[in-house]
Enzyme design. Structure first.
Site, PDB file in Angstrom:
ATOM      1  N   THR A 191      92.200 -84.179  96.281  1.00 53.66           N
ATOM      2  CA  THR A 191      92.513 -84.756  94.971  1.00 53.66           C
ATOM      3  C   THR A 191      93.687 -85.642  95.029  1.00 53.66           C
ATOM      4  O   THR A 191      94.812 -84.915  95.184  1.00 53.66           O
ATOM      5  CB  THR A 191      92.501 -83.919  93.888  1.00 53.66           C
ATOM      6  OG1 THR A 191      91.328 -82.930  93.829  1.00 53.66           O
ATOM      7  CG2 THR A 191      92.853 -84.524  92.600  1.00 53.66           C
ATOM      8  N   LYS A 196      87.057 -86.962  89.194  1.00 51.63           N
ATOM      9  CA  LYS A 196      87.940 -85.635  89.308  1.00 51.63           C
ATOM     10  C   LYS A 196      88.923 -85.701  88.198  1.00 51.63           C
ATOM     11  O   LYS A 196      89.365 -84.662  87.800  1.00 51.63           O
ATOM     12  CB  LYS A 196      88.357 -85.622  90.713  1.00 51.63           C
ATOM     13  CG  LYS A 196      89.323 -84.307  90.951  1.00 51.63           C
ATOM     14  CD  LYS A 196      88.606 -83.244  90.535  1.00 51.63           C
ATOM     15  CE  LYS A 196      89.348 -81.770  90.536  1.00 51.63           C
ATOM     16  NZ  LYS A 196      89.777 -81.494  92.293  1.00 51.63           N
ATOM     17  N   LYS A 209     100.467 -82.063  89.763  1.00 51.92           N
ATOM     18  CA  LYS A 209      99.924 -83.208  90.739  1.00 51.92           C
ATOM     19  C   LYS A 209      98.904 -83.989  90.166  1.00 51.92           C
ATOM     20  O   LYS A 209      98.882 -85.104  89.988  1.00 51.92           O
ATOM     21  CB  LYS A 209     100.026 -82.540  91.955  1.00 51.92           C
ATOM     22  CG  LYS A 209      99.856 -83.682  93.071  1.00 51.92           C
ATOM     23  CD  LYS A 209      98.288 -84.088  93.298  1.00 51.92           C
ATOM     24  CE  LYS A 209      97.759 -82.789  94.151  1.00 51.92           C
ATOM     25  NZ  LYS A 209      96.250 -83.250  94.519  1.00 51.92           N
TER      26      LYS A 209
END
EC number: 1.1.-.-
Length: 290
Positions: free
Chosen positions: A97, A172, A240
């Site tokens: 990701t 995502k 993150k």
């Protein structure tokens, strides 16, 4: 069967690479910590390489599942990067990701090198990786996707191309945005049940069968009730990801007020020493607040 390199043997990559080997592919792994690559090789019977470039030489597909934008650049580029070792026509499949920005950057670099690059982030957690039941959302050229999809099936419940390069990462982000709100809502519900003196397990048994039911409720409520947060996807990694979401929202003009708020709640969890707790620790934050 294909020749495959797998770069990154964390809690997700280690079992994913194992599924590829078990499916009959010829797998070579690379990990920044060599001991882990050696351990994987001993367990699964594949081979390991000292650098991403060596792992990528002569293979049909290179899969990566590393930490962040910089980690991905490091395994792709440079003298020891996978791109240098990959043969013309081979496909790089990135399961990390990362930002759509670095995805598009590496897609362009791959085109220059005569190879294909797919962004293919994953959802399903450690259990999904171990059980071969991940959701894989992809961006990139259709021809490369069609070639890679049968390989990815070794550890996927669903693998779908959403669009051009970057579309997988943007999808995502949608996934993480949805999860952030769900986990906060579940945490508040359990916290409320505790404060009201209710049997939390009985509450979940009832409400999980109605409109409130979710994957998070079914798979996390028990450990949340038990105040156990030492498993699953870590808060540091979630922050993150949410940072990527919020940066992209600024670029696209999307409004994400709940996501921004939950991101700050996770920051509080980090300040409480919970950076390595899993994301369901939003309940822990509420308990510590009283």
């Amino acid at each position: 069967m294909a020749k495959i390199a797998f770069l990154g043997l964390g809690v997700m990559g280690y079992p994913m690479a194992g599924h590829l080997q078990a499916a009959g592919h010829q797998v070579t792994v690379y990990n920044r910590t060599t001991a882990k690559a050696e351990a994987w090789s001993q367990e699964h019977g594949g081979s390991w390489a000292a650098t991403p470039r060596q792992a990528a030489e002569g293979v049909d597909f290179v899969m990566a599942c590393v930490g962040n934008d910089d980690d991905l650049r490091a395994v792709c580029q440079g003298a020891d990067g996978a791109f240098v070792g990959m043969a013309s026509g081979s496909v790089f499949v990135d399961h990390t990701t990362v930002s759509a920005k670095v995805t598009r950057e590496l897609y362009a670099a791959a085109q220059t090198a005569g190879i294909s690059f797919l962004d293919a982030p994953i959802s399903g957690g450690q259990a999904g990786a171990e059980n071969g039941a991940l959701s894989v959302m992809c961006g990139g050229d259709e021809e490369a996707f069609d070639a890679a999809a049968p390989i990815v099936d070794a550890y996927a419940r669903i693998c779908r191309r959403i669009g051009a390069s970057g579309a997988g990462q943007m999808t995502k982000m949608c996934n993480q945005i949805a999860i952030a709100g769900l986990v906060q809502g579940l945490s508040e519900a359990l916290h409320f049940a505790e404060k009201a003196g209710l049997d939390s397990r009985a509450v979940v048994e009832v409400i999980s069968q109605g409109a409130a039911g979710s994957w998070q409720m079914s798979n996390r409520y028990e450990t949340m009730i038990e105040d156990h947060f030492e498993h699953g996807f870590a808060v540091d990694w979630m922050r993150k990801d949410l940072g990527i979401c919020l940066d992209a929202a600024n670029e696209t003009g999307a409004s994400l007020p709940v996501t921004a708020l939950v991101d700050q709640f996770y920051k509080e969890v980090q300040n409480q020493g919970g950076g390595r707790w899993d994301t369901s620790s939003l309940l822990k934050r509420l308990r510590l607040l009283g």
